[in-house]
Design a protein around this motif. Structure first.
Motif, PDB file in Angstrom:
ATOM      1  N   VAL A 182      -7.976   7.873   2.517  1.00  0.00           N
ATOM      2  CA  VAL A 182      -6.564   8.245   2.623  1.00  0.00           C
ATOM      3  C   VAL A 182      -6.505   9.701   3.056  1.00  0.00           C
ATOM      4  O   VAL A 182      -7.091  10.568   2.416  1.00  0.00           O
ATOM      5  CB  VAL A 182      -5.838   8.053   1.272  1.00  0.00           C
ATOM      6  N   LEU A 227       0.834  -1.200   0.000  1.00  0.00           N
ATOM      7  CA  LEU A 227       0.000   0.000   0.000  1.00  0.00           C
ATOM      8  C   LEU A 227       0.869   1.251   0.000  1.00  0.00           C
ATOM      9  O   LEU A 227       0.605   2.209  -0.735  1.00  0.00           O
ATOM     10  CB  LEU A 227      -0.936  -0.018   1.207  1.00  0.00           C
ATOM     11  N   TRP A 259     -15.291  -2.555   0.493  1.00  0.00           N
ATOM     12  CA  TRP A 259     -14.488  -1.735   1.388  1.00  0.00           C
ATOM     13  C   TRP A 259     -14.691  -0.259   1.077  1.00  0.00           C
ATOM     14  O   TRP A 259     -14.887   0.124  -0.073  1.00  0.00           O
ATOM     15  CB  TRP A 259     -12.992  -2.060   1.233  1.00  0.00           C
ATOM     16  N   ASP A 260     -14.591   0.555   2.099  1.00  0.00           N
ATOM     17  CA  ASP A 260     -14.548   2.007   1.963  1.00  0.00           C
ATOM     18  C   ASP A 260     -13.139   2.405   2.379  1.00  0.00           C
ATOM     19  O   ASP A 260     -12.745   2.195   3.528  1.00  0.00           O
ATOM     20  CB  ASP A 260     -15.590   2.669   2.861  1.00  0.00           C
ATOM     21  N   VAL A 261     -12.354   2.937   1.447  1.00  0.00           N
ATOM     22  CA  VAL A 261     -10.960   3.272   1.704  1.00  0.00           C
ATOM     23  C   VAL A 261     -10.832   4.781   1.812  1.00  0.00           C
ATOM     24  O   VAL A 261     -11.275   5.507   0.919  1.00  0.00           O
ATOM     25  CB  VAL A 261     -10.053   2.743   0.573  1.00  0.00           C
ATOM     26  N   ALA A 271     -11.506   9.505  -0.559  1.00  0.00           N
ATOM     27  CA  ALA A 271     -12.191   8.257  -0.191  1.00  0.00           C
ATOM     28  C   ALA A 271     -12.690   7.561  -1.447  1.00  0.00           C
ATOM     29  O   ALA A 271     -13.109   8.210  -2.406  1.00  0.00           O
ATOM     30  CB  ALA A 271     -13.360   8.554   0.739  1.00  0.00           C
ATOM     31  N   GLU A 316     -14.901   3.902  -2.767  1.00  0.00           N
ATOM     32  CA  GLU A 316     -15.629   2.660  -2.520  1.00  0.00           C
ATOM     33  C   GLU A 316     -14.999   1.591  -3.391  1.00  0.00           C
ATOM     34  O   GLU A 316     -14.779   1.806  -4.579  1.00  0.00           O
ATOM     35  CB  GLU A 316     -17.104   2.793  -2.910  1.00  0.00           C
ATOM     36  N   CYS A 317     -14.682   0.467  -2.799  1.00  0.00           N
ATOM     37  CA  CYS A 317     -14.133  -0.666  -3.546  1.00  0.00           C
ATOM     38  C   CYS A 317     -15.136  -1.801  -3.481  1.00  0.00           C
ATOM     39  O   CYS A 317     -15.233  -2.505  -2.468  1.00  0.00           O
ATOM     40  CB  CYS A 317     -12.789  -1.087  -2.958  1.00  0.00           C
TER      41      CYS A 317
END
Length: 59
Positions: A51, A18, A47-49, A35, A37-38
């Motif tokens: 950074v 990562l 997943w909600d990512v 942000a 959404e994956c």
């Protein structure tokens, strides 16, 4: 990353990959903060990512 990438087998490896991905994106001029959404299909969790840029440690 692509579907051809080898699997990640530890938290340390996840962190390393990562970190490398974010570094490559940043040096390519991509704004990595935000942000995403994956969505991964029915067989895997979604997943909600998020950074967020952190302040550098001093000393």
């Amino acid at each position: 990353m692509t579907d051809g990438d080898s699997s990640v087998s530890s938290e340390r490896e996840l962190h390393t990959r990562l970190q490398a991905l974010l570094h490559r994106a940043h040096t390519s001029g991509i704004d990595v903060e935000g942000a995403w959404e994956c969505r991964n299909g029915a067989e895997h969790p979604d997943w909600d990512v998020v950074v967020t840029e952190m302040e550098k440690k001093t000393g």
